[in-house]
Design a protein around this motif. Structure first.
Motif, PDB file in Angstrom:
ATOM      1  N   MET A   1       0.826  -1.202   0.000  1.00 10.81           N
ATOM      2  CA  MET A   1       0.000   0.000   0.000  1.00 10.81           C
ATOM      3  C   MET A   1       0.864   1.258   0.000  1.00 10.81           C
ATOM      4  O   MET A   1       0.443   2.282  -0.474  1.00 10.81           O
ATOM      5  CB  MET A   1      -0.912   0.008   1.226  1.00 10.81           C
ATOM      6  CG  MET A   1      -2.080  -0.943   1.117  1.00 10.81           C
ATOM      7  SD  MET A   1      -3.043  -0.686  -0.371  1.00 10.81           S
ATOM      8  CE  MET A   1      -4.322   0.336   0.230  1.00 10.81           C
ATOM      9  N   LYS A   2       2.069   1.120   0.542  1.00 11.64           N
ATOM     10  CA  LYS A   2       2.953   2.264   0.670  1.00 11.64           C
ATOM     11  C   LYS A   2       3.312   2.853  -0.700  1.00 11.64           C
ATOM     12  O   LYS A   2       3.391   4.066  -0.858  1.00 11.64           O
ATOM     13  CB  LYS A   2       4.217   1.839   1.419  1.00 11.64           C
ATOM     14  CG  LYS A   2       5.209   2.923   1.647  1.00 11.64           C
ATOM     15  CD  LYS A   2       6.399   2.395   2.422  1.00 11.64           C
ATOM     16  CE  LYS A   2       7.441   3.462   2.634  1.00 11.64           C
ATOM     17  NZ  LYS A   2       8.608   2.944   3.335  1.00 11.64           N
ATOM     18  N   TYR A   3       3.507   2.002  -1.676  1.00 12.74           N
ATOM     19  CA  TYR A   3       3.940   2.447  -2.994  1.00 12.74           C
ATOM     20  C   TYR A   3       2.829   2.415  -4.033  1.00 12.74           C
ATOM     21  O   TYR A   3       3.096   2.486  -5.229  1.00 12.74           O
ATOM     22  CB  TYR A   3       5.105   1.585  -3.471  1.00 12.74           C
ATOM     23  CG  TYR A   3       6.305   1.668  -2.562  1.00 12.74           C
ATOM     24  CD1 TYR A   3       7.085   2.810  -2.525  1.00 12.74           C
ATOM     25  CD2 TYR A   3       6.636   0.612  -1.721  1.00 12.74           C
ATOM     26  CE1 TYR A   3       8.182   2.901  -1.691  1.00 12.74           C
ATOM     27  CE2 TYR A   3       7.727   0.683  -0.886  1.00 12.74           C
ATOM     28  CZ  TYR A   3       8.498   1.833  -0.869  1.00 12.74           C
ATOM     29  OH  TYR A   3       9.569   1.912  -0.043  1.00 12.74           O
ATOM     30  N   LYS A   4       1.592   2.320  -3.587  1.00 18.41           N
ATOM     31  CA  LYS A   4       0.469   2.173  -4.507  1.00 18.41           C
ATOM     32  C   LYS A   4       0.385   3.338  -5.493  1.00 18.41           C
ATOM     33  O   LYS A   4       0.203   3.128  -6.689  1.00 18.41           O
ATOM     34  CB  LYS A   4      -0.836   2.054  -3.721  1.00 18.41           C
ATOM     35  CG  LYS A   4      -2.050   1.873  -4.597  1.00 18.41           C
ATOM     36  CD  LYS A   4      -3.311   1.754  -3.780  1.00 18.41           C
ATOM     37  CE  LYS A   4      -4.516   1.598  -4.684  1.00 18.41           C
ATOM     38  NZ  LYS A   4      -5.743   1.490  -3.922  1.00 18.41           N
ATOM     39  N   ARG A   5       0.532   4.575  -5.010  1.00 22.46           N
ATOM     40  CA  ARG A   5       0.402   5.742  -5.884  1.00 22.46           C
ATOM     41  C   ARG A   5       1.534   5.799  -6.913  1.00 22.46           C
ATOM     42  O   ARG A   5       1.305   6.140  -8.069  1.00 22.46           O
ATOM     43  CB  ARG A   5       0.373   7.021  -5.053  1.00 22.46           C
ATOM     44  CG  ARG A   5      -0.307   8.147  -5.782  1.00 22.46           C
ATOM     45  CD  ARG A   5      -0.609   9.290  -4.884  1.00 22.46           C
ATOM     46  NE  ARG A   5       0.389  10.301  -5.170  1.00 22.46           N
ATOM     47  CZ  ARG A   5       0.828  11.190  -4.324  1.00 22.46           C
ATOM     48  NH1 ARG A   5       0.372  11.209  -3.107  1.00 22.46           N
ATOM     49  NH2 ARG A   5       1.712  12.067  -4.671  1.00 22.46           N
ATOM     50  N   ILE A   7       3.289   3.169  -8.056  1.00 19.16           N
ATOM     51  CA  ILE A   7       3.095   2.071  -9.006  1.00 19.16           C
ATOM     52  C   ILE A   7       1.963   2.388  -9.969  1.00 19.16           C
ATOM     53  O   ILE A   7       2.055   2.124 -11.175  1.00 19.16           O
ATOM     54  CB  ILE A   7       2.841   0.746  -8.256  1.00 19.16           C
ATOM     55  CG1 ILE A   7       4.101   0.343  -7.486  1.00 19.16           C
ATOM     56  CG2 ILE A   7       2.404  -0.359  -9.205  1.00 19.16           C
ATOM     57  CD1 ILE A   7       3.908  -0.798  -6.530  1.00 19.16           C
ATOM     58  N   PHE A   8       0.884   2.986  -9.466  1.00 18.92           N
ATOM     59  CA  PHE A   8      -0.226   3.374 -10.325  1.00 18.92           C
ATOM     60  C   PHE A   8       0.230   4.409 -11.349  1.00 18.92           C
ATOM     61  O   PHE A   8      -0.071   4.290 -12.537  1.00 18.92           O
ATOM     62  CB  PHE A   8      -1.381   3.930  -9.488  1.00 18.92           C
ATOM     63  CG  PHE A   8      -2.539   4.386 -10.316  1.00 18.92           C
ATOM     64  CD1 PHE A   8      -3.449   3.474 -10.815  1.00 18.92           C
ATOM     65  CD2 PHE A   8      -2.719   5.728 -10.602  1.00 18.92           C
ATOM     66  CE1 PHE A   8      -4.520   3.886 -11.592  1.00 18.92           C
ATOM     67  CE2 PHE A   8      -3.784   6.160 -11.368  1.00 18.92           C
ATOM     68  CZ  PHE A   8      -4.685   5.228 -11.865  1.00 18.92           C
ATOM     69  N   CYS A  11       2.405   2.710 -14.021  1.00 17.68           N
ATOM     70  CA  CYS A  11       1.621   1.912 -14.976  1.00 17.68           C
ATOM     71  C   CYS A  11       0.820   2.789 -15.927  1.00 17.68           C
ATOM     72  O   CYS A  11       0.750   2.515 -17.133  1.00 17.68           O
ATOM     73  CB  CYS A  11       0.699   0.952 -14.238  1.00 17.68           C
ATOM     74  SG  CYS A  11       1.566  -0.348 -13.365  1.00 17.68           S
ATOM     75  N   TYR A  55       1.668  11.428 -11.726  1.00 17.16           N
ATOM     76  CA  TYR A  55       1.907  11.397 -10.274  1.00 17.16           C
ATOM     77  C   TYR A  55       1.416  12.678  -9.600  1.00 17.16           C
ATOM     78  O   TYR A  55       0.776  12.629  -8.558  1.00 17.16           O
ATOM     79  CB  TYR A  55       3.397  11.199  -9.993  1.00 17.16           C
ATOM     80  CG  TYR A  55       3.700  11.052  -8.515  1.00 17.16           C
ATOM     81  CD1 TYR A  55       3.448   9.851  -7.875  1.00 17.16           C
ATOM     82  CD2 TYR A  55       4.208  12.107  -7.776  1.00 17.16           C
ATOM     83  CE1 TYR A  55       3.710   9.699  -6.525  1.00 17.16           C
ATOM     84  CE2 TYR A  55       4.471  11.959  -6.425  1.00 17.16           C
ATOM     85  CZ  TYR A  55       4.228  10.761  -5.801  1.00 17.16           C
ATOM     86  OH  TYR A  55       4.473  10.624  -4.458  1.00 17.16           O
TER      87      TYR A  55
END
Length: 82
Positions: A1-5, A7-8, A11, A55
């Protein structure tokens, strides 16, 4: 969850920059012997821009959307408020 933003954003930037740059290079330059090298060069530049955009833009857009007050009116069949 920490890197979700992150990674999103990665992608989204990868897929959108790939799609848009491929489409525009094929329209503007056509398919020739330098197509792949031209596309990979333009895609790598587009990816950097798209990553930072995907981002940071949602942060500002989300703040703006939180300031906007949306009003929904429920109407029944006769047109009167419920």
């Amino acid at each position: 969850m920490k890197y979700k933003r992150i990674i999103f954003a990665f992608c989204m930037a990868l897929s959108i920059s790939c799609f848009v740059s491929f489409t525009l290079v094929s329209i503007n330059f056509g398919y020739n012997d330098t197509f792949m090298s031209t596309w990979l060069k333009i895609w790598s530049e587009a990816f950097v821009c798209a990553f930072f955009g995907s981002y940071f833009f949602p942060i500002g857009i989300n703040k703006l959307m939180n300031k906007i007050q949306f009003v929904e009116e429920s109407l029944n069949r006769s047109g009167k408020e419920m």
